[in-house]
Structure formats: structure tokens, C-alpha cells
Design a protein around this motif. Structure first.
Motif, PDB file in Angstrom:
ATOM      1  N   ARG A  69       1.588  41.683  -5.419  1.00  0.00           N
ATOM      2  CA  ARG A  69       1.717  40.862  -4.210  1.00  0.00           C
ATOM      3  C   ARG A  69       0.792  41.442  -3.147  1.00  0.00           C
ATOM      4  O   ARG A  69       0.916  42.596  -2.770  1.00  0.00           O
ATOM      5  CB  ARG A  69       3.154  40.896  -3.704  1.00  0.00           C
ATOM      6  CG  ARG A  69       4.125  40.246  -4.668  1.00  0.00           C
ATOM      7  CD  ARG A  69       5.550  40.447  -4.176  1.00  0.00           C
ATOM      8  NE  ARG A  69       6.506  39.982  -5.130  1.00  0.00           N
ATOM      9  CZ  ARG A  69       7.065  40.730  -6.082  1.00  0.00           C
ATOM     10  NH1 ARG A  69       6.740  41.989  -6.226  1.00  0.00           N
ATOM     11  NH2 ARG A  69       7.934  40.208  -6.903  1.00  0.00           N
ATOM     12  N   ASN A  70      -0.128  40.639  -2.677  1.00  0.00           N
ATOM     13  CA  ASN A  70      -1.051  41.064  -1.628  1.00  0.00           C
ATOM     14  C   ASN A  70      -0.483  40.703  -0.264  1.00  0.00           C
ATOM     15  O   ASN A  70       0.303  39.765  -0.136  1.00  0.00           O
ATOM     16  CB  ASN A  70      -2.408  40.398  -1.814  1.00  0.00           C
ATOM     17  CG  ASN A  70      -3.063  40.853  -3.101  1.00  0.00           C
ATOM     18  OD1 ASN A  70      -3.101  42.038  -3.386  1.00  0.00           O
ATOM     19  ND2 ASN A  70      -3.564  39.910  -3.886  1.00  0.00           N
ATOM     20  N   VAL A 114       1.520  42.409   1.719  1.00  0.00           N
ATOM     21  CA  VAL A 114       2.872  42.865   2.043  1.00  0.00           C
ATOM     22  C   VAL A 114       2.778  44.002   3.054  1.00  0.00           C
ATOM     23  O   VAL A 114       1.969  44.906   2.903  1.00  0.00           O
ATOM     24  CB  VAL A 114       3.596  43.359   0.761  1.00  0.00           C
ATOM     25  CG1 VAL A 114       4.950  43.957   1.099  1.00  0.00           C
ATOM     26  CG2 VAL A 114       3.741  42.220  -0.228  1.00  0.00           C
TER      27      VAL A 114
END
Length: 73
Positions: free
Chosen positions: A14-15, A17
Motif C-alpha cells: 500500500r503506497n 500510508v
């Protein structure tokens, strides 16, 4: 956050965050240290202790069965 090629629970990647600031101690709080707090504050001990002191076999182990509300006292 997350990674590719790891265990299933480690993904997906997940980018973007961000994690807000927080405080953390260098080591866990031992039963012996928590016993000092229990004694000084008159706070109830964890239910697995016999009385207001941990057993000698767990004195140096991290305290368990302490809620978030207990920890912020």
C-alpha cells in the motif's frame, strides 16, 4: 506498507500510508516493574497474579493482561 513476495498476511503493498507520531518504550514493562506501580498507586494487580505480586518465575517477564486503560494510568 505491506510487501510483495511475502506471506499472504503481509500484502498487498500500500503506497501513501502515513502513521502519526506515537511514543514507545525501549523495552516491555516487566511484571516486577508493574508490581511497583500496583503497590505505589494502590492499583489492582492483573488477575493471573497470586495476590499483589507476580510469582518469582514471571517477575522479569513482560506484564500481560493489562488493558490500554491500565497502561495510561
Amino acid at each position: 506498507m505491506g510487501r510483495s513476495g511475502g506471506e499472504p498476511q503481509e500484502g498487498p503493498v500500500r503506497n501513501g500510508v502515513s502513521v502519526g507520531s506515537f511514543s514507545i518504550d525501549k523495552t516491555e514493562v516487566t511484571n516486577g516493574e508493574y508490581a511497583d506501580f500496583v503497590r505505589e498507586a494502590g492499583y489492582p494487580p492483573p488477575s493471573q497474579w497470586l495476590g499483589d505480586q507476580p510469582g518469582p518465575d514471571i517477575k522479569m517477564l513482560p506484564v500481560v493482561n493489562v488493558s490500554y486503560q491500565d497502561a495510561v494510568k
